[in-house]
Design a protein around this motif. Structure first.
Motif, PDB file in Angstrom:
ATOM      1  N   SER A  15       3.323  22.572 -28.619  1.00 38.67           N
ATOM      2  CA  SER A  15       4.792  22.527 -28.542  1.00 38.67           C
ATOM      3  C   SER A  15       5.317  21.093 -28.625  1.00 38.67           C
ATOM      4  O   SER A  15       6.040  20.623 -27.750  1.00 38.67           O
ATOM      5  CB  SER A  15       5.274  23.184 -27.241  1.00 38.67           C
ATOM      6  OG  SER A  15       4.856  24.516 -27.170  1.00 38.67           O
ATOM      7  N   THR A  17       7.461  17.795 -29.437  1.00 35.48           N
ATOM      8  CA  THR A  17       8.842  17.440 -29.736  1.00 35.48           C
ATOM      9  C   THR A  17       8.876  16.502 -30.942  1.00 35.48           C
ATOM     10  O   THR A  17       9.908  16.329 -31.575  1.00 35.48           O
ATOM     11  CB  THR A  17       9.527  16.778 -28.532  1.00 35.48           C
ATOM     12  OG1 THR A  17       8.769  15.621 -28.149  1.00 35.48           O
ATOM     13  CG2 THR A  17       9.616  17.742 -27.356  1.00 35.48           C
ATOM     14  N   SER A  45       4.550  15.435 -26.617  1.00 40.68           N
ATOM     15  CA  SER A  45       4.659  16.774 -26.037  1.00 40.68           C
ATOM     16  C   SER A  45       4.760  16.716 -24.514  1.00 40.68           C
ATOM     17  O   SER A  45       4.088  15.901 -23.874  1.00 40.68           O
ATOM     18  CB  SER A  45       3.435  17.608 -26.426  1.00 40.68           C
ATOM     19  OG  SER A  45       3.455  18.855 -25.778  1.00 40.68           O
ATOM     20  N   ASP A  46       5.565  17.606 -23.973  1.00 40.27           N
ATOM     21  CA  ASP A  46       5.636  17.759 -22.522  1.00 40.27           C
ATOM     22  C   ASP A  46       4.315  18.269 -21.950  1.00 40.27           C
ATOM     23  O   ASP A  46       4.048  18.096 -20.762  1.00 40.27           O
ATOM     24  CB  ASP A  46       6.755  18.738 -22.138  1.00 40.27           C
ATOM     25  CG  ASP A  46       8.139  18.147 -22.343  1.00 40.27           C
ATOM     26  OD1 ASP A  46       8.330  16.954 -22.038  1.00 40.27           O
ATOM     27  OD2 ASP A  46       9.032  18.888 -22.806  1.00 40.27           O
ATOM     28  N   SER A  47       3.494  18.881 -22.779  1.00 37.33           N
ATOM     29  CA  SER A  47       2.223  19.416 -22.295  1.00 37.33           C
ATOM     30  C   SER A  47       1.246  18.313 -21.863  1.00 37.33           C
ATOM     31  O   SER A  47       0.239  18.604 -21.230  1.00 37.33           O
ATOM     32  CB  SER A  47       1.569  20.312 -23.348  1.00 37.33           C
ATOM     33  OG  SER A  47       1.104  19.566 -24.449  1.00 37.33           O
ATOM     34  N   GLU A  49       2.231  15.850 -19.876  1.00 42.18           N
ATOM     35  CA  GLU A  49       2.764  15.312 -18.619  1.00 42.18           C
ATOM     36  C   GLU A  49       1.689  15.359 -17.529  1.00 42.18           C
ATOM     37  O   GLU A  49       1.050  16.389 -17.307  1.00 42.18           O
ATOM     38  CB  GLU A  49       3.990  16.117 -18.177  1.00 42.18           C
ATOM     39  CG  GLU A  49       4.816  15.429 -17.115  1.00 42.18           C
ATOM     40  CD  GLU A  49       5.489  14.153 -17.610  1.00 42.18           C
ATOM     41  OE1 GLU A  49       5.317  13.111 -16.947  1.00 42.18           O
ATOM     42  OE2 GLU A  49       6.166  14.194 -18.645  1.00 42.18           O
ATOM     43  N   ARG A  56      -5.411  14.060 -22.692  1.00 44.28           N
ATOM     44  CA  ARG A  56      -4.503  14.337 -23.815  1.00 44.28           C
ATOM     45  C   ARG A  56      -5.308  14.520 -25.092  1.00 44.28           C
ATOM     46  O   ARG A  56      -5.060  15.435 -25.877  1.00 44.28           O
ATOM     47  CB  ARG A  56      -3.488  13.203 -23.984  1.00 44.28           C
ATOM     48  CG  ARG A  56      -2.553  13.050 -22.807  1.00 44.28           C
ATOM     49  CD  ARG A  56      -1.662  11.848 -22.974  1.00 44.28           C
ATOM     50  NE  ARG A  56      -0.863  11.611 -21.777  1.00 44.28           N
ATOM     51  CZ  ARG A  56       0.133  10.750 -21.709  1.00 44.28           C
ATOM     52  NH1 ARG A  56       0.474  10.030 -22.770  1.00 44.28           N
ATOM     53  NH2 ARG A  56       0.797  10.588 -20.592  1.00 44.28           N
ATOM     54  N   VAL A  82       3.974  11.491 -23.907  1.00 40.00           N
ATOM     55  CA  VAL A  82       4.983  12.386 -23.345  1.00 40.00           C
ATOM     56  C   VAL A  82       6.321  11.851 -23.848  1.00 40.00           C
ATOM     57  O   VAL A  82       6.422  10.677 -24.235  1.00 40.00           O
ATOM     58  CB  VAL A  82       4.943  12.445 -21.795  1.00 40.00           C
ATOM     59  CG1 VAL A  82       3.642  13.076 -21.322  1.00 40.00           C
ATOM     60  CG2 VAL A  82       5.144  11.096 -21.169  1.00 40.00           C
ATOM     61  N   PRO A  83       7.359  12.677 -23.883  1.00 32.23           N
ATOM     62  CA  PRO A  83       8.635  12.229 -24.449  1.00 32.23           C
ATOM     63  C   PRO A  83       9.180  10.928 -23.849  1.00 32.23           C
ATOM     64  O   PRO A  83       9.740  10.096 -24.573  1.00 32.23           O
ATOM     65  CB  PRO A  83       9.571  13.409 -24.188  1.00 32.23           C
ATOM     66  CG  PRO A  83       8.666  14.589 -24.240  1.00 32.23           C
ATOM     67  CD  PRO A  83       7.395  14.118 -23.565  1.00 32.23           C
ATOM     68  N   SER A  84       8.994  10.705 -22.549  1.00 32.75           N
ATOM     69  CA  SER A  84       9.530   9.486 -21.940  1.00 32.75           C
ATOM     70  C   SER A  84       8.794   8.222 -22.397  1.00 32.75           C
ATOM     71  O   SER A  84       9.321   7.123 -22.276  1.00 32.75           O
ATOM     72  CB  SER A  84       9.475   9.591 -20.406  1.00 32.75           C
ATOM     73  OG  SER A  84       8.124   9.693 -19.964  1.00 32.75           O
ATOM     74  N   GLU A  85       7.594   8.359 -22.950  1.00 34.83           N
ATOM     75  CA  GLU A  85       6.824   7.206 -23.447  1.00 34.83           C
ATOM     76  C   GLU A  85       7.125   6.902 -24.912  1.00 34.83           C
ATOM     77  O   GLU A  85       6.925   5.789 -25.365  1.00 34.83           O
ATOM     78  CB  GLU A  85       5.317   7.485 -23.337  1.00 34.83           C
ATOM     79  CG  GLU A  85       4.812   7.653 -21.946  1.00 34.83           C
ATOM     80  CD  GLU A  85       3.391   8.190 -21.914  1.00 34.83           C
ATOM     81  OE1 GLU A  85       2.726   7.947 -20.891  1.00 34.83           O
ATOM     82  OE2 GLU A  85       2.950   8.859 -22.869  1.00 34.83           O
TER      83      GLU A  85
END
Length: 103
Positions: A15, A17, A45-47, A49, A56, A82-85
């Motif tokens: 999933s 982003t 991906s949030d997966s 996190e 990963r 992750v999206p924030s990175e």
């Protein structure tokens, strides 16, 4: 379906982003037009996190499955965020020591 298309399809299970799959085979020894052996993936991906980098990568290897074999994908460079990175940063690949030499 090409190896690149198969890899994209399998990585969709995470999933993402953001997903980039780049065929870098032309920069490696033994290349011929159409060869698919060396890839770079950028997966956001949030997966991921709470996972360490090696975890990963393990998730990506699991998603790719049997595509990662010497007769199929020989090398896979992984950039997992992750999206924030993820800030759209460059993820350059080093030159291959066996790359075809330009004249």
């Amino acid at each position: 379906m090409t190896l690149e298309q198969q890899l994209i399809q399998r990585l969709q299970d995470l999933s993402p982003t953001h997903l980039e799959v780049l065929n870098e085979s032309s920069g490696h020894g033994g290349y011929f037009p159409g060869k698919e052996s060396h890839f770079k993936v950028i997966v956001v991906s949030d997966s991921f996190e709470g996972l360490r980098l090696v975890q990963r990568h393990q998730k990506i290897y699991a998603a790719a499955g049997d595509l990662l074999s010497p007769s199929r994908i020989h090398a896979l460079a992984i950039h997992a965020f992750v999206p924030s990175e993820w800030q759209g940063q460059a993820t350059p690949s080093p030159d291959c020591a066996h790359a075809p030499k330009s004249e």
